[in-house]
Every structure is written in structure tokens, then in C-alpha cells.
Design a protein around this motif. Structure first.
Motif, PDB file in Angstrom:
ATOM      1  N   LEU A   1      44.751  58.705 164.661  1.00 14.73           N
ATOM      2  CA  LEU A   1      44.079  59.079 163.418  1.00 14.73           C
ATOM      3  C   LEU A   1      44.145  57.952 162.403  1.00 14.73           C
ATOM      4  CD1 LEU A   1      42.690  61.094 161.537  1.00 14.73           C
ATOM      5  CD2 LEU A   1      44.957  62.009 160.960  1.00 14.73           C
ATOM      6  N   THR A   2      45.294  57.299 162.302  1.00 13.31           N
ATOM      7  CA  THR A   2      45.452  56.190 161.356  1.00 13.31           C
ATOM      8  C   THR A   2      44.464  55.074 161.655  1.00 13.31           C
ATOM      9  OG1 THR A   2      47.812  56.682 161.067  1.00 13.31           O
ATOM     10  CG2 THR A   2      47.052  54.486 160.413  1.00 13.31           C
ATOM     11  N   ALA A   3      44.352  54.713 162.921  1.00  8.08           N
ATOM     12  CA  ALA A   3      43.412  53.660 163.312  1.00  8.08           C
ATOM     13  C   ALA A   3      41.976  54.089 163.028  1.00  8.08           C
ATOM     14  CB  ALA A   3      43.584  53.328 164.796  1.00  8.08           C
ATOM     15  N   ALA A   4      41.672  55.359 163.257  1.00  8.65           N
ATOM     16  CA  ALA A   4      40.318  55.855 163.016  1.00  8.65           C
ATOM     17  C   ALA A   4      39.961  55.778 161.534  1.00  8.65           C
ATOM     18  CB  ALA A   4      40.188  57.290 163.521  1.00  8.65           C
ATOM     19  N   VAL A   5      40.909  56.159 160.670  1.00  7.84           N
ATOM     20  CA  VAL A   5      40.657  56.122 159.225  1.00  7.84           C
ATOM     21  C   VAL A   5      40.491  54.679 158.740  1.00  7.84           C
ATOM     22  CG1 VAL A   5      41.677  56.570 156.960  1.00  7.84           C
ATOM     23  CG2 VAL A   5      41.778  58.317 158.740  1.00  7.84           C
ATOM     24  N   LEU A   6      41.393  53.806 159.165  1.00  9.30           N
ATOM     25  CA  LEU A   6      41.328  52.413 158.722  1.00  9.30           C
ATOM     26  C   LEU A   6      40.062  51.720 159.239  1.00  9.30           C
ATOM     27  CD1 LEU A   6      45.060  51.300 159.139  1.00  9.30           C
ATOM     28  CD2 LEU A   6      43.843  51.837 157.017  1.00  9.30           C
ATOM     29  N   CYS A   7      39.727  51.971 160.485  1.00  8.59           N
ATOM     30  CA  CYS A   7      38.536  51.330 161.054  1.00  8.59           C
ATOM     31  C   CYS A   7      37.250  51.964 160.540  1.00  8.59           C
ATOM     32  CB  CYS A   7      38.584  51.380 162.585  1.00  8.59           C
ATOM     33  SG  CYS A   7      39.801  50.239 163.286  1.00  8.59           S
ATOM     34  N   THR A   8      37.321  53.222 160.085  1.00  5.96           N
ATOM     35  CA  THR A   8      36.167  53.809 159.419  1.00  5.96           C
ATOM     36  C   THR A   8      35.865  53.042 158.141  1.00  5.96           C
ATOM     37  OG1 THR A   8      36.422  56.047 160.292  1.00  5.96           O
ATOM     38  CG2 THR A   8      35.341  55.850 158.171  1.00  5.96           C
ATOM     39  N   ALA A   9      36.923  52.629 157.434  1.00  2.00           N
ATOM     40  CA  ALA A   9      36.727  51.801 156.239  1.00  2.00           C
ATOM     41  C   ALA A   9      36.071  50.477 156.613  1.00  2.00           C
ATOM     42  CB  ALA A   9      38.065  51.560 155.548  1.00  2.00           C
ATOM     43  N   GLY A  10      36.532  49.872 157.708  1.00  2.00           N
ATOM     44  CA  GLY A  10      35.935  48.618 158.166  1.00  2.00           C
ATOM     45  C   GLY A  10      34.500  48.797 158.600  1.00  2.00           C
ATOM     46  N   LEU A  11      34.226  49.899 159.308  1.00  2.00           N
ATOM     47  CA  LEU A  11      32.867  50.183 159.759  1.00  2.00           C
ATOM     48  C   LEU A  11      31.936  50.412 158.575  1.00  2.00           C
ATOM     49  CD1 LEU A  11      30.625  51.080 161.730  1.00  2.00           C
ATOM     50  CD2 LEU A  11      31.710  53.348 161.778  1.00  2.00           C
ATOM     51  N   ALA A  12      32.348  51.270 157.635  1.00  2.00           N
ATOM     52  CA  ALA A  12      31.515  51.582 156.477  1.00  2.00           C
ATOM     53  C   ALA A  12      31.224  50.337 155.655  1.00  2.00           C
ATOM     54  CB  ALA A  12      32.197  52.643 155.618  1.00  2.00           C
ATOM     55  N   THR A  13      32.208  49.436 155.599  1.00  2.00           N
ATOM     56  CA  THR A  13      32.032  48.197 154.828  1.00  2.00           C
ATOM     57  C   THR A  13      31.096  47.239 155.547  1.00  2.00           C
ATOM     58  OG1 THR A  13      34.248  48.412 153.871  1.00  2.00           O
ATOM     59  CG2 THR A  13      33.231  46.235 153.799  1.00  2.00           C
ATOM     60  N   CYS A  14      31.407  46.910 156.786  1.00  2.00           N
ATOM     61  CA  CYS A  14      30.612  45.921 157.525  1.00  2.00           C
ATOM     62  C   CYS A  14      29.178  46.381 157.747  1.00  2.00           C
ATOM     63  CB  CYS A  14      31.275  45.618 158.871  1.00  2.00           C
ATOM     64  SG  CYS A  14      32.791  44.651 158.734  1.00  2.00           S
ATOM     65  N   ALA A  15      28.970  47.688 157.863  1.00  2.00           N
ATOM     66  CA  ALA A  15      27.623  48.203 158.102  1.00  2.00           C
ATOM     67  C   ALA A  15      26.692  47.971 156.924  1.00  2.00           C
ATOM     68  CB  ALA A  15      27.680  49.696 158.424  1.00  2.00           C
ATOM     69  N   THR A  16      27.277  47.694 155.750  1.00  2.00           N
ATOM     70  CA  THR A  16      26.453  47.459 154.557  1.00  2.00           C
ATOM     71  C   THR A  16      26.570  46.037 154.006  1.00  2.00           C
ATOM     72  OG1 THR A  16      28.232  48.289 153.115  1.00  2.00           O
ATOM     73  CG2 THR A  16      26.591  49.883 153.856  1.00  2.00           C
ATOM     74  N   LEU A  17      27.392  45.204 154.617  1.00  4.74           N
ATOM     75  CA  LEU A  17      27.610  43.853 154.073  1.00  4.74           C
ATOM     76  C   LEU A  17      26.366  42.975 154.158  1.00  4.74           C
ATOM     77  CD1 LEU A  17      31.243  42.830 155.128  1.00  4.74           C
ATOM     78  CD2 LEU A  17      30.421  43.744 152.954  1.00  4.74           C
ATOM     79  N   TRP A  18      25.460  43.295 155.055  1.00  7.05           N
ATOM     80  CA  TRP A  18      24.242  42.487 155.182  1.00  7.05           C
ATOM     81  C   TRP A  18      23.320  42.685 153.979  1.00  7.05           C
ATOM     82  CZ3 TRP A  18      19.435  44.612 154.974  1.00  7.05           C
ATOM     83  CH2 TRP A  18      19.337  46.002 155.128  1.00  7.05           C
TER      84      TRP A  18
ATOM     85  N   ALA B   1      37.777  50.553 148.668  1.00  6.46           N
ATOM     86  CA  ALA B   1      38.515  49.301 148.473  1.00  6.46           C
ATOM     87  C   ALA B   1      37.959  48.205 149.379  1.00  6.46           C
ATOM     88  CB  ALA B   1      40.001  49.525 148.756  1.00  6.46           C
ATOM     89  N   ALA B   2      37.761  48.544 150.650  1.00  5.01           N
ATOM     90  CA  ALA B   2      37.211  47.557 151.583  1.00  5.01           C
ATOM     91  C   ALA B   2      35.791  47.177 151.189  1.00  5.01           C
ATOM     92  CB  ALA B   2      37.233  48.113 153.006  1.00  5.01           C
ATOM     93  N   GLY B   3      35.007  48.168 150.763  1.00  6.73           N
ATOM     94  CA  GLY B   3      33.618  47.898 150.395  1.00  6.73           C
ATOM     95  C   GLY B   3      33.488  47.037 149.159  1.00  6.73           C
ATOM     96  N   LEU B   4      34.271  47.307 148.143  1.00  6.21           N
ATOM     97  CA  LEU B   4      34.203  46.536 146.899  1.00  6.21           C
ATOM     98  C   LEU B   4      34.543  45.068 147.150  1.00  6.21           C
ATOM     99  CD1 LEU B   4      35.871  49.098 144.458  1.00  6.21           C
ATOM    100  CD2 LEU B   4      33.501  48.283 144.344  1.00  6.21           C
ATOM    101  N   ILE B   5      35.631  44.843 147.862  1.00  7.80           N
ATOM    102  CA  ILE B   5      36.061  43.464 148.133  1.00  7.80           C
ATOM    103  C   ILE B   5      35.095  42.775 149.087  1.00  7.80           C
ATOM    104  CG2 ILE B   5      37.888  42.033 149.130  1.00  7.80           C
ATOM    105  CD1 ILE B   5      39.878  44.238 148.246  1.00  7.80           C
TER     106      ILE B   5
END
Length: 429
Positions: free
Chosen positions: A321-338, A273-277
């Protein structure tokens, strides 16, 4: 500022949209067939009685080496042949090889088929980038590349949700067959329902000249300072992306004492979801701000990489754990946004008949350098830190590799300086 390009005679909007949609599907399957083994390793290991080193050959070094080395010859072919036919053929090859993996009677056949997957995928990426560059002009290219790049989060969603269920009910062979069949159908669709776009010089609207020798293309690429800085930043970013993503789930499982089966669907939905948007918006923002100041295309890449560093720091330091899961989504997204603005710029910074080789260099960097060094660095640092940090060695190792993204930020910022001058040079015929 770069002067606005003349409106070029390109395919009708509906035809462009169809080709871009099919290439998005192609990229989804390219990424999916690359990562699918990540959720199938344990049953494959059990059936063939393999050790971790043998599994590593299937998912890492041998596969990445084959894909990376084959990228340059395919890039040369992209600049000289019918790209529609090449994309269709490559997709058919890697999908067929995925099906062969599903039918492998032993480890050796599986490994050879897996190398075949890498060989086919080596042509899919560069071909797609070149086609998109002739469908969409520079000012809209990052948005088009963003749509193409949506294949990555889509593949992650399919892999962590659908593929895990197929493997559970039909076994690992069933999951591989399910991944192979759509590729064969898509290859046929690309061949039947799309046409080869004309290669056009940016300013003259004339058909592009014949492809120059490889030596001349490489010399031109090295003369483009923005492109050299961009490729340098890409190399570092891919090392971080491959290294961190390869160990991210293992860290969460070890640190929070949960199973991947329990959190896999949540991670898949959150990351996708984070990656698509995020991927789509990054392409749109880069194109919008780039029309005001071309440097914004590089600044967007730097800012999103800073985002990856920030989210990653939280993932590997939080006790929640909740923060880790949510921020993993942010990390996975931002790491490929370039990638969307980066892919677009890499194609705009060279001439029409140099785009295939340029695209192949990016995919060579991604696989040989990124996936070749990234996971290895994390593993090596983890062993090194284990002597002093014990079980926390993996945490320190991942944070050490993540910090390399600071260098990527520097490279992307440096690329902004000579960008306008280099764009003019690339567009001059």
C-alpha cells in the motif's frame, strides 16, 4: 537553434507577476470546479436518489462534451477580443454556475448548472494561455506555463483535504458554495487590477495583425509538423491521464481494502507536493535546456511521460500500500509534467492571433478525447478482462490504457525533429 528573440516591450515585471499569479489562481479554481464532484458523488447520489449513469453525466460525458464543443468558439473569441475581460467573465460564469449547483432543488437543475460550469470553463484555459504568451517571450514561456499549471496539483490538494472536511461538516452544498465564492471574488480582481497585454509580433515588435479566418488558422496549424505531433501526443496523454486517474483511487480501495476517507489526505498531500515541485522544475528545465537546443523541450516531455509509465506500472502491480500511494503521487505528477513545455510550445509554434484557437484545440482534445474516451476505455477493458481475469480485470484494464503512453512518447520525440524549422516559420512575419 532558433535565433534569440529581440527583447519585446512587455508589461513591467510586477504587473506580469500579478497577472500570472491571478491566472494561476484561475487555473486552480478551473481544475477544482472540474474535479470537486469526485468527493461529493455519494451524498449527491443519496439526496437525489440517482443511479451511476446519472452521476456519470454530471462528471463525465455531458460536462466534457459541453466544455469541449464550446472551446473552439471561445478560442476564436480569444484571438479577437479583450482577453482580460473574457477571462473575468468566464470565471464569473462557471463560479456562479457552481453556486447554482449547490442550490439545485433536483437533478435536472443540477445537470443544467453543471453544463454551465463546463461552458464557462471552456473559455478560461485558452484565454489564459494566450495572455501568458504575450507576457513572456519564448525562452521563458515554459517556466511561466509551469507556474500556471501548478493550479492542477493545488486543486488536488484542496479537493482531497479541505473539500472533504467541508463536505463532512457542512454537506455537499456547503462544499460547492465554498468553491464558488473565491471564483467570484477572483473574477472581480482580474477585472479591476489587471490590464490587457498588447499582442506583439515576435520579431518586429509591432502590434500583431488582425486575426485570420478560422480556416487559415487551422491550415497553418496543420502545416506545422511539430505542432501536429505535439497535439497527437497530447491526445494520447490525456486519454491515459483521464482514464487512469478516474479509476486509480477505486483500484487502491478495492485492491488494498481501505477507504478513501482514510487515505485521501495522504494521497492529496503526496500528489500535490510532488506535482508542485515537479511541474515548476519541468518548466524551468525545459526553458534552460531549450536555450541550448530547442529539441530538449520535446525530449523533456517524452522523458516525463516515460516516468508516468514507470510509476504507473508499480502502482498497479505492487502488493505494498505504501508503494502504491507513493507511486500514485509519481504517476499523477509525471502524467501532467508534459503540459508546461507543451502549452508553451503550442503557443510559440503559431502566430500571435492564432494562439486562442490553438489553446482551444488543446482543451478540446483534453475534454472530448481525453475525458470522453479515457474512463470509458478503462471501464470497457475491465468488463472485457473480467471474463478471464475476474476481479483482477480492472488491474489489466488500467495497465492496458497506461501502455498507450508509449505512443505519446513516440509523438513527442517526433515533434523534436522539425521543431526549429517550425519555430522560425511561426516567428516569421
Amino acid at each position: 537553434m532558433v535565433n534569440r528573440e529581440l527583447e519585446e516591450p512587455r508589461p513591467a515585471v510586477s504587473q506580469r507577476a500579478l497577472i500570472l499569479l491571478l491566472l494561476y489562481f484561475l487555473n486552480t479554481l478551473l481544475v477544482l470546479d472540474k474535479i470537486i464532484l469526485s468527493v461529493l458523488l455519494e451524498p449527491i447520489k443519496a439526496e437525489f436518489s440517482l443511479n451511476d449513469s446519472q452521476l456519470g453525466l454530471l462528471t463525465g460525458a455531458a460536462y466534457a462534451l459541453c466544455l469541449g464543443v464550446a472551446s473552439i468558439p471561445f478560442g476564436i473569441a480569444v484571438d479577437r477580443t479583450n482577453r482580460r475581460n473574457l477571462a473575468s467573465a468566464c470565471l464569473a460564469v462557471w463560479s456562479g454556475m457552481t453556486a447554482l449547483c449547490a442550490m439545485a432543488p433536483n437533478y435536472l437543475v443540477f445537470l443544467l448548472a453543471r453544463l454551465g460550469v463546463g461552458l464557462g470553463e471552456a473559455g478560461g484555459g485558452p484565454t489564459s494561455l494566450s495572455i501568458i504568451s504575450d507576457l513572456y517571450e519564448h525562452k521563458r514561456r515554459a517556466t511561466a506555463m509551469a507556474i500556471f499549471s501548478l493550479g492542477s496539483p493545488t486543486a488536488a490538494l484542496i479537493n482531497l483535504t479541505l473539500n472533504t472536511q467541508i463536505a463532512h461538516y457542512f454537506g455537499w452544498r456547503g462544499a460547492l458554495i465554498a468553491a464558488a465564492v473565491p471564483g467570484l471574488l477572483l473574477a472581480l480582481s482580474i477585472r479591476l487590477f489587471t490590464s490587457e497585454p498588447e499582442r506583439l509580433n515576435t520579431r518586429t515588435q509591432s502590434a500583431a495583425e488582425e486575426a485570420p479566418p478560422l480556416k487559415e488558422t487551422l491550415a497553418f496549424i496543420l502545416s506545422q509538423r511539430s505542432l501536429v505531433w505535439l497535439l497527437s501526443g497530447a491526445a494520447i496523454s490525456y486519454i491515459v491521464l483521464a482514464g487512469v486517474s478516474s479509476w486509480n483511487f477505486s483500484y487502491i480501495v478495492r485492491n488494498f481494502d481501505v477507504s478513501l476517507h482514510e487515505i485521501g489526505p495522504y494521497l492529496g498531500v503526496a500528489i500535490s507536493a510532488a506535482g508542485l515541485i515537479g511541474t515548476y522544475l519541468t518548466g524551468r528545465v525545459a526553458d534552460y535546456l531549450g536555450q541550448k537546443n530547442e529539441a530538449w523541450r520535446c525530449w523533456v516531455m517524452a522523458l516525463t511521460t516515460i516516468g508516468a509509465i514507470s510509476f504507473g506500472t508499480v502502482v498497479f502491480t505492487t502488493s505494498s500500500l505504501t508503494a502504491a500511494v507513493l507511486c500514485t503521487a509519481g504517476l499523477a505528477t509525471c502524467a501532467t509534467l508534459w503540459t508546461a513545455p507543451g502549452f508553451a510550445l503550442s503557443q510559440s509554434l503559431v502566430r500571435a492571433r492564432m494562439r486562442g484557437v490553438t489553446g482551444s484545440i488543446i482543451f478540446l482534445i483534453a475534454n472530448l478525447i481525453g475525458y470522453g474516451l479515457g474512463p470509458l476505455l478503462v471501464g470497457a477493458f475491465s468488463d472485457l478482462y473480467y471474463a478471464t481475469q475476474g476481479e483482477d480485470g480492472l488491474q489489466f484494464a488500467i495497465l492496458a490504457v497506461l501502455s498507450l503512453d508509449i505512443i505519446a512518447v513516440f509523438c513527442f520525440l517526433r515533434a523534436a525533429g522539425p521543431l526549429t524549422e517550425d519555430l522560425k516559420k511561426a516567428q516569421k512575419i
